[in-house]
Every structure is written in C-alpha cells, then in structure tokens.
Design a protein around this motif. Sequence first.
Motif, PDB file in Angstrom:
ATOM      1  N   ALA A 183       0.829  -1.207   0.000  1.00 34.20           N
ATOM      2  CA  ALA A 183       0.000   0.000   0.000  1.00 34.20           C
ATOM      3  C   ALA A 183       0.864   1.257   0.000  1.00 34.20           C
ATOM      4  CB  ALA A 183      -0.924  -0.014   1.215  1.00 34.20           C
ATOM      5  N   PHE A 184       2.003   1.213   0.724  1.00 37.31           N
ATOM      6  CA  PHE A 184       2.895   2.367   0.762  1.00 37.31           C
ATOM      7  C   PHE A 184       3.498   2.644  -0.612  1.00 37.31           C
ATOM      8  CE2 PHE A 184       7.236   4.054   1.419  1.00 37.31           C
ATOM      9  CZ  PHE A 184       6.913   5.253   2.040  1.00 37.31           C
ATOM     10  N   VAL A 185       3.930   1.580  -1.302  1.00 41.70           N
ATOM     11  CA  VAL A 185       4.508   1.749  -2.641  1.00 41.70           C
ATOM     12  C   VAL A 185       3.474   2.300  -3.611  1.00 41.70           C
ATOM     13  CG1 VAL A 185       5.502   0.513  -4.608  1.00 41.70           C
ATOM     14  CG2 VAL A 185       6.266  -0.027  -2.292  1.00 41.70           C
ATOM     15  N   ILE A 186       2.263   1.748  -3.565  1.00 40.54           N
ATOM     16  CA  ILE A 186       1.197   2.250  -4.434  1.00 40.54           C
ATOM     17  C   ILE A 186       0.919   3.726  -4.149  1.00 40.54           C
ATOM     18  CG2 ILE A 186      -1.246   2.038  -4.999  1.00 40.54           C
ATOM     19  CD1 ILE A 186       0.460  -0.136  -6.207  1.00 40.54           C
ATOM     20  N   GLY A 187       0.924   4.084  -2.875  1.00 37.19           N
ATOM     21  CA  GLY A 187       0.703   5.486  -2.521  1.00 37.19           C
ATOM     22  C   GLY A 187       1.790   6.393  -3.073  1.00 37.19           C
ATOM     23  N   LEU A 188       3.058   5.943  -2.977  1.00 44.35           N
ATOM     24  CA  LEU A 188       4.158   6.745  -3.532  1.00 44.35           C
ATOM     25  C   LEU A 188       4.003   6.935  -5.031  1.00 44.35           C
ATOM     26  CD1 LEU A 188       7.372   5.488  -1.676  1.00 44.35           C
ATOM     27  CD2 LEU A 188       6.174   7.666  -1.385  1.00 44.35           C
ATOM     28  N   ILE A 189       3.626   5.867  -5.734  1.00 43.18           N
ATOM     29  CA  ILE A 189       3.454   5.970  -7.186  1.00 43.18           C
ATOM     30  C   ILE A 189       2.344   6.959  -7.528  1.00 43.18           C
ATOM     31  CG2 ILE A 189       2.764   4.691  -9.247  1.00 43.18           C
ATOM     32  CD1 ILE A 189       4.132   2.240  -8.063  1.00 43.18           C
ATOM     33  N   VAL A 190       1.250   6.884  -6.799  1.00 43.27           N
ATOM     34  CA  VAL A 190       0.137   7.805  -7.059  1.00 43.27           C
ATOM     35  C   VAL A 190       0.552   9.244  -6.776  1.00 43.27           C
ATOM     36  CG1 VAL A 190      -2.180   8.466  -6.309  1.00 43.27           C
ATOM     37  CG2 VAL A 190      -1.608   6.046  -6.652  1.00 43.27           C
ATOM     38  N   ILE A 191       1.272   9.462  -5.665  1.00 46.24           N
ATOM     39  CA  ILE A 191       1.711  10.823  -5.318  1.00 46.24           C
ATOM     40  C   ILE A 191       2.684  11.360  -6.354  1.00 46.24           C
ATOM     41  CG2 ILE A 191       3.002  12.172  -3.625  1.00 46.24           C
ATOM     42  CD1 ILE A 191       1.849  10.348  -1.453  1.00 46.24           C
ATOM     43  N   PHE A 192       3.651  10.520  -6.741  1.00 48.85           N
ATOM     44  CA  PHE A 192       4.630  10.957  -7.736  1.00 48.85           C
ATOM     45  C   PHE A 192       3.961  11.262  -9.074  1.00 48.85           C
ATOM     46  CE2 PHE A 192       7.663   9.968 -11.141  1.00 48.85           C
ATOM     47  CZ  PHE A 192       8.680  10.855 -10.829  1.00 48.85           C
ATOM     48  N   GLY A 193       3.038  10.405  -9.493  1.00 49.71           N
ATOM     49  CA  GLY A 193       2.331  10.651 -10.746  1.00 49.71           C
ATOM     50  C   GLY A 193       1.516  11.931 -10.694  1.00 49.71           C
ATOM     51  N   THR A 194       0.885  12.193  -9.543  1.00 51.14           N
ATOM     52  CA  THR A 194       0.095  13.412  -9.403  1.00 51.14           C
ATOM     53  C   THR A 194       0.973  14.656  -9.469  1.00 51.14           C
ATOM     54  OG1 THR A 194      -1.490  12.207  -8.012  1.00 51.14           O
ATOM     55  CG2 THR A 194      -1.545  14.617  -7.932  1.00 51.14           C
ATOM     56  N   ILE A 195       2.127  14.604  -8.782  1.00 53.99           N
ATOM     57  CA  ILE A 195       3.044  15.757  -8.805  1.00 53.99           C
ATOM     58  C   ILE A 195       3.561  15.995 -10.218  1.00 53.99           C
ATOM     59  CG2 ILE A 195       5.282  16.592  -8.002  1.00 53.99           C
ATOM     60  CD1 ILE A 195       4.743  15.175  -5.357  1.00 53.99           C
ATOM     61  N   THR A 196       3.947  14.913 -10.907  1.00 50.94           N
ATOM     62  CA  THR A 196       4.439  15.053 -12.284  1.00 50.94           C
ATOM     63  C   THR A 196       3.376  15.648 -13.194  1.00 50.94           C
ATOM     64  OG1 THR A 196       5.890  13.136 -11.965  1.00 50.94           O
ATOM     65  CG2 THR A 196       5.427  13.798 -14.231  1.00 50.94           C
ATOM     66  N   PHE A 197       2.141  15.207 -13.037  1.00 51.82           N
ATOM     67  CA  PHE A 197       1.060  15.737 -13.869  1.00 51.82           C
ATOM     68  C   PHE A 197       0.830  17.215 -13.584  1.00 51.82           C
ATOM     69  CE2 PHE A 197      -3.559  16.424 -14.539  1.00 51.82           C
ATOM     70  CZ  PHE A 197      -3.590  16.222 -15.909  1.00 51.82           C
ATOM     71  N   ILE A 198       0.889  17.603 -12.313  1.00 49.76           N
ATOM     72  CA  ILE A 198       0.694  19.022 -11.967  1.00 49.76           C
ATOM     73  C   ILE A 198       1.822  19.869 -12.537  1.00 49.76           C
ATOM     74  CG2 ILE A 198       0.614  20.655 -10.048  1.00 49.76           C
ATOM     75  CD1 ILE A 198      -0.810  18.493  -8.410  1.00 49.76           C
ATOM     76  N   VAL A 199       3.073  19.364 -12.423  1.00 48.80           N
ATOM     77  CA  VAL A 199       4.212  20.105 -12.972  1.00 48.80           C
ATOM     78  C   VAL A 199       4.066  20.257 -14.482  1.00 48.80           C
ATOM     79  CG1 VAL A 199       6.700  19.994 -13.388  1.00 48.80           C
ATOM     80  CG2 VAL A 199       5.794  19.475 -11.124  1.00 48.80           C
ATOM     81  N   TRP A 200       3.624  19.178 -15.144  1.00 51.32           N
ATOM     82  CA  TRP A 200       3.437  19.257 -16.595  1.00 51.32           C
ATOM     83  C   TRP A 200       2.361  20.289 -16.952  1.00 51.32           C
ATOM     84  CZ3 TRP A 200      -0.679  18.361 -19.872  1.00 51.32           C
ATOM     85  CH2 TRP A 200      -0.378  18.277 -21.234  1.00 51.32           C
ATOM     86  N   LEU A 201       1.279  20.347 -16.167  1.00 58.76           N
ATOM     87  CA  LEU A 201       0.231  21.326 -16.437  1.00 58.76           C
ATOM     88  C   LEU A 201       0.741  22.750 -16.258  1.00 58.76           C
ATOM     89  CD1 LEU A 201      -2.944  19.744 -14.766  1.00 58.76           C
ATOM     90  CD2 LEU A 201      -2.442  19.936 -17.204  1.00 58.76           C
ATOM     91  N   VAL A 202       1.628  22.933 -15.271  1.00 62.31           N
ATOM     92  CA  VAL A 202       2.132  24.282 -14.998  1.00 62.31           C
ATOM     93  C   VAL A 202       3.164  24.700 -16.043  1.00 62.31           C
ATOM     94  CG1 VAL A 202       3.408  25.700 -13.356  1.00 62.31           C
ATOM     95  CG2 VAL A 202       1.632  24.139 -12.539  1.00 62.31           C
ATOM     96  N   LEU A 203       4.121  23.795 -16.348  1.00 64.04           N
ATOM     97  CA  LEU A 203       5.236  24.156 -17.230  1.00 64.04           C
ATOM     98  C   LEU A 203       4.916  23.965 -18.707  1.00 64.04           C
ATOM     99  CD1 LEU A 203       8.188  22.613 -15.198  1.00 64.04           C
ATOM    100  CD2 LEU A 203       7.363  24.970 -15.167  1.00 64.04           C
TER     101      LEU A 203
END
Length: 257
Positions: free
Chosen positions: A75-95
Amino acid sequence: MDDRNRPVTGYPAANPQPNGYSAAGPPPAGTAYPYAAAAPPPSAYYYQSNPYQHHNYQYDAESIHRATCLRRIFAFVIGLIVIFGTITFIVWLVLRPQLPEFRVDSFSISNFTIGNDSLTSFTSEVKLTARNPNKKMTLGYDQVQTAIFYQAYSLSETSVAPFYQGTRNETSLTARFADAGSFLEKSAVDGITRERGKNGNVNFNVRVVSRVRFEAKAWRTRRRFLKVFCGDLVLGLATNGASGALTGGPRQCRVGI
C-alpha cells in the motif's frame, strides 16, 4: 397349509378388500412387517468424509504479522506511485514542456566529385536555426551530431559545439562537413548521377542527434536523445558543375525524442 407362526418376510398380497385386509381376514395380533433401516443422519457422512472438521486449529501469529507487513508495504509503494504521478502531472500542467523547433536556413555543397571507384569528395555547410518555444523552461544541448544523407546512405558526419537556450530563444547553428575519398554504395552513386542528369537537382537529407535536458529553476528532467530529421533538401547540382545550393528557401525539420 401356511404356517402362521413363520415370520413374515414380505408385504401382503394384492387384491385388497374394502376393509383393507385380504380375503383370508386380518392378520393375527402381534404380526409385524419389516421396514428398511432408516438412513443415518447427514452429519455421520459429513463427519466420515471430513475427519478433521471438528478439530480446532490455531493460526500462526508470525505468519499473520508477516502478511500484514507485506500489505502495508504494498500500500505504501502504491501510494508513492500515485503521489509521484500526481506531482508530475501538476508540474506538466504548470510548465507545459514543448519540443524545440529546427529549420534549415541554407545548405550548400562545393567541389562535389564521384570517382569511377565510387569514392566521393566534397565540402559542405549547413546552417540551422534551433528555437525553444517554451515560456518557462530552458534547454541544454550536448553531444550534437550532424550528418548528411542521400536517401539512407550516409555521406558525411560532423559535430556541433554544445549550446544552451533560454526561454523563447533562437540559436543559429553551423555544421561544416569535409569528405575526402569516402566510399559510397553503387546504388547511391547511380541515384545521384541519375538525378543530376535528369534536372540538375539532387535530394539530400540532414539529420541531427543530440542529448537535451529540460530545466525550470529547481526542476529538471534527465537527459534525453533528441532526433531531428530535415528531409527533401533539394540542391541544384548540375552534371557540369561541382557546387550547388538549397533551392526553395528554408525548410522545417521534424523533431522527436
């Protein structure tokens, strides 16, 4: 004559009378009829087919603890993947990172000769413009390799100095080639000779390969290989001449990673 004291082993004969007895009259008192034995209760069969049914087992506490730890780690690994994917998507939307744009501004060949032994000699100069369309990201290039092709046959290669591009920046690049006595496949030699004799024009291609990194303040990507293909570059290269230049003006290139 029937022996009335003999045990009865069957059911009374048919032909019942209105009172339910045979013509011989009702049976004597105390006469009993055998019946099939009653089936054992289902629990008996269930117990026989499941001899361990009523045994009580105790669970291994260590196994339960290990399974719980594995579930938590998963569950911890899945959570990290979801968090990392969300941050990457937000950065892509901004930049909103975009690939750079390249075009060929000029392309010339001098002293172009092909010997009888399929050895080629020439000098060439290609001027390109690289544009960074990003508003918030800078680009860094290194290991910039440039090559001239006829169809799929490489004629010459050279390197361009590394360079850096700020946002909304355009950079001029010059690639100089010198080829002396390189062997060229007969099919390529025949193709160039045929095109020169037909209308004096020869179709060349230019390819640029470089490592590029996208940067935005503290955020940066890993270096990726950028591939630039500039095709259908028609040079006027008549049979009786050894020099030619790009016809039709600047040409836009295809860019990919």
